[in-house]
Design an enzyme around this catalytic site. Sequence first.
Site: not given
Length: 663
Positions: A120, A29, A471, A261, A409
């Site tokens: 990212l 990149h 759950h 990019h 989380e």
Amino acid sequence: MSNERVSELSINTIRTLAMDAVQQANSGHPGAPMGLAPTAYVVWARHLRHNPKNPTWANRDRFVLSNGHASMLLYSLLHLTGYEAMTLEQIKNFRQWGSLTPGHPEAELTPGVETTTGPLGQGFATAVGLALAEAHLGARYDGTIDHYTFGICSDGDLMEGISHEAASIAGHLGLGKLIFLYDDNNITIDGRTDISFSEDVAKRFEAYGWHVQKVADGNDIEAIDRAIEAAKAETARPSLINVRTIIGFGSPNKADTSGSHGSPLGEEEIRLSKAQLGWPYEEAFYVPDAVRDHMSAAVAGAEHEQAWQARLDAYKSQDASAHDELVRRLSGELPENWLAALPAFEPSEKGMATRASSGKVVEKLFGVLPELVGGSADLAGSNKTFFEKYGVIARGEYAGQNIHFGVREHAMGAIANGLTLHGGVRGFGATFLVFADYMRPALRIAALMHQPSLTVFSHDSIGLGEDGPTHQPIEHLAALRAIPNYVVLRPADANEVRECWQIAIERTDGPSALVLTRQDVPTLDRKALGTIGDATRGAYIVADAADGAPDLILISTGSEVPICLEAWHQLTAEGIKVRLVSMPSWEIFALQDRAWRDQVLPPNIRRRLAVEAAATMGWERWTGSEGDILGIDHFGASAPFEVLYEKFGLTASNVAARAKALL
């Protein structure tokens, strides 16, 4: 040579090294390094305090390149500022086997890389953990740790959900020494950002409680410098500096397009780009002596470290005990006799939930390991990880050990990584096992970095009962066990909990997870059972055949071990020679010597039944082709846990029946 000229030459050296390295690798990149070169130059040449001769100096400023695809930007800076491992030859071997210049920065591989980035948003959130560690240690040890955490992030970083979570808690905590420069270039792989990203980022961060500035021209190094100075002067809020850059700057045909990019520019475009930048050198990978001298002189790393060492020595005169504790924490060594502080548990038929016994252990760990810092994603009462007497981290109050992560989380996992990466802190997070899915990228990065971050996962099976299948984790143990270098610990009772915490705390080369029950489980009477070994070996013999070798072996983990023990009693009463093995950690057992592995699971005994209230995937490794597995390969249901165990066949009578079917 004037300061202005050597600055320009340094910036263009960063650009040309990125162009040449990506071209030679035919992969990478180039655009982001070309656009970000002035921004990164200002940070590294004017602000970053670090010592290339000692990349792990404890009080260095941290720098995180969250948009890790721009890795050649970081590698160029490491080379130019004098990191000995980052030779020009390494840059020429960008993205090649065995090099220190992988496609995305890897902290465990390359000196000077603070954290592994590439997925990212991970770097952004991890930087929050680095900044929080600095704030904690500074508050705890009278400002002896006192540095900035700088970072660069991209449009993609700020689209990722983890950046929202991390930016929110950073603003809430007022981490004033966290400074991010946002590469606002308006380009993504698919085209211009406005096809999918139109929010006002500045207003968003202001709403989070950040100090926000804008630099209109990413080539204006004086404006960037002034913005960084203003950010450093803002001590009560983290800072975001929105820098408007041009991706692929200098490329006459690919600048400001997605074409620069993620692909090499091409030989001809590189020639044209160098000409447009006024680069007078034809040789690829050329570094002018003036640039090398300027960038290395700007660091002054030894002077910074010597000055800090003098402060540290003075602190010893002020408070020798606190000084020694800080030095021990920074070294990563554990205090003497720390294990003696952990509770031992008497046998008990009623017992307690392993989350409850874990809470008793964690409370003692907080007392003997002040480096243990972390908390829960709004489930502290359920996870049993909050102990107010050890202090709560809040805005302006960072000396405590408890963190309220809120319902974040993913950021929690990355922040725990940052706390641990910093040094002097063992970061941990806690939530329900089913929400491990929300954390997985951070858990995987920790394993890749060989960082000993910790996670407490409670409510580990259908045993949580009435909350139902949304759950109730089923596939989660298999998914965690699939991560290389990740240790899963699912203890069967209170004493296994203590031993599993010992494994996690002593482990230094990767992350560990404690997987714990909601429901009570008995505390086994090892003496009466004639137990051989304990959980620190990964697997051990809970109860064995009375006379001679067993005809079959029951293998289990967690809350299913007591069920299997009841089945062991039934089978034994019927004259069947059976062994019960508790295997809280596949990974730790696999690391044991062959003698122990063969003692616990003799190769010649092939009738084996594994029992676990989770997906059966992977158990074939231990049961072999002639064994059987009793588990749950479907979703759970909403009902009391006792009903669920019966309906799904996780009962002693069914275990005994399945075992006899193997004979």
